[in-house]
Design an enzyme around this catalytic site. Sequence first.
Site, short mmCIF file in Angstrom:
data_model
loop_
_atom_site.label_atom_id
_atom_site.label_comp_id
_atom_site.label_asym_id
_atom_site.label_seq_id
_atom_site.Cartn_x
_atom_site.Cartn_y
_atom_site.Cartn_z
N SER A 176 29.25 42.66 13.63
CA SER A 176 31.24 43.54 14.36
C SER A 176 30.90 44.93 12.90
O SER A 176 31.91 45.54 13.71
CB SER A 176 31.82 42.67 13.65
OG SER A 176 31.59 41.83 11.90
N SER A 232 26.94 40.70 10.92
CA SER A 232 27.41 41.61 10.95
C SER A 232 26.92 43.10 10.35
O SER A 232 27.81 43.51 10.39
CB SER A 232 28.69 41.34 10.78
OG SER A 232 29.35 41.08 12.24
N LYS A 239 35.26 48.68 5.95
CA LYS A 239 35.69 48.06 6.98
C LYS A 239 37.01 47.69 6.79
O LYS A 239 37.03 46.64 5.99
CB LYS A 239 34.72 47.11 6.84
CG LYS A 239 34.35 45.92 7.98
CD LYS A 239 33.64 45.09 8.27
CE LYS A 239 33.29 43.98 9.88
NZ LYS A 239 32.32 43.15 9.55
N1 GLN Z 1 27.32 37.88 15.49
C1 GLN Z 1 27.43 37.16 14.63
C2 GLN Z 1 28.86 36.55 15.55
O1 GLN Z 1 29.81 37.01 16.72
C3 GLN Z 1 27.82 37.50 13.87
C4 GLN Z 1 29.41 37.80 13.36
C5 GLN Z 1 29.21 38.69 12.02
O2 GLN Z 1 28.22 38.56 11.21
N2 GLN Z 1 30.87 38.91 11.26
O3 GLN Z 1 29.86 36.01 14.62
#
Ligand code: GLN
Length: 483
Positions: free
Chosen positions: A153, A177, A78
């Site tokens: 994400s 994410s 990532k």
């Molecule tokens: N969807 C969650 C957020 O927007 C989690 C994001 C993540 O785990 N990086 O914060």
Amino acid sequence: MKNLLALNIPDIHLSLKQGDIQVQTLLDEAYEKIERNSLNTFITLFKEDSYNKAKKLQKRIKKGKDIDILTGIPIAVKDNICVEGHSTTCGSRMLCNFTSPYSATVVKRLEDRGVVIIGKTNLDEFAMGSSTETSFYTSTKNPHNSEYVPGGSSGGSAAAVAALEAVAALGSDTGGSIRQPASFCGVFGLKPTYGRVSRYGLVAFASSLDCIGPITHNAVDSAIIMEAIAGFDPMDSTSLPEDVPQYYYELTKGMENIRIGVVRGKLMERIEQDVRDVMDEFTDGVKSTGIQLEDVDIAGFDVCIPVYYIIATSEASSNLARYDGIRYGWTGEDEYNALREMYEMRRNKGFGEEVKRRIMLGTFSLRAGYKDKYYDKAIKTRQKIRIDFEEILKRVDAVLLPTSPTLPFKIGEKITNPISMYMSDLCTVSVSLAGLPAISIPAGYRNGLPVGVQLVGRRLEEGTLLKIAYFIERTGLIETNKK
Ligand code: GLN
């Protein structure tokens, strides 16, 4: 074209050792697929570097001595995890010209074992989002249906694995994410216990929640990668000193008397019917394998979203203060007259909408006079959520619940409505707040789209989760629809 990248790591390892395939063959397949699929899974490809590395590794394999199981395995990373000498954009314009001066500990550990990193995958900007749509480099498509989001994400990582563009990928999980995109793409995603895997070299979003973990096609590969990346790192002050078990070797051991708590009650009322149906069918299947099940009700789901968004945005507002366009970040071309104007211009144009929204939310929660009302209260509630999970995990070895309250949604469907986007995190954020490990595994399909379920375990017991996932996988209950 052959689907070598669909094989599990031990099988690829065997084929490499027997000389049936070469490391270059694996890379050819990965890069051809990436190009042909056009899902926008990667921000950067490391073609030159990886073929150079493959040549060296192939020589080592030919000599045939002490070949590590990870030698020559193509893995995607990532783009918020640093790989020395390559760019780390975090899906942001702010870091569009940033080159990592060092590699993250996880990357070093994998490379030391012979992994070939093929490139950096797309993500929501600074990992803030649940759809990969907030990336400055445009959204990634779901390999099962290109009109749908891959989740986020770590959407680029999950989609790359699902589309067989890599054997596995690393993702990061702050509030879901790794797990939610794994669920949306029909693959396995493991979020370790907080502190189990070093965060050194991971660009910080919310430091008390951020975790790195593997996204894979199966439980075996998760176990192998987890074993390689986990363990104490003096470079991360929150890294846990406990020894790392042999997750891979222990996969088949100690499945007697496993008890799983199935989440019922209030939370399930907020889950879409299709997801509930998949979860019920899956639970029936698990029951038929002899695993003991009991119903559990977890409190705190009604408050977990606000608690998470207060804590995550507070920490993000502080972590992102470093991007001032001087020490780090995009400098832009605009004219300015004074220092303050320069900061404003660079931060305003360097960050996207969602990141700016979060910086504002976080700054607000931490303001004098408001901190005890929001941040301090959120921290107290966080402790309660953790205690509640730990109480239940005294009776059961793992808790089963959906990974996402909805099926994958369409690109564009939620991006203009931040609250509905935040609700996608309903099932994942409480686990992150509790710092516990969890794995999302594919449980079924609805309308041709994957649905995952999540197993949450006790602190440092990722091994138990991997064993259960492996056991369930071998019963044929897990439906993977490899692209
Ligand atoms: N969807 C969650 C957020 O927007 C989690 C994001 C993540 O785990 N990086 O914060």
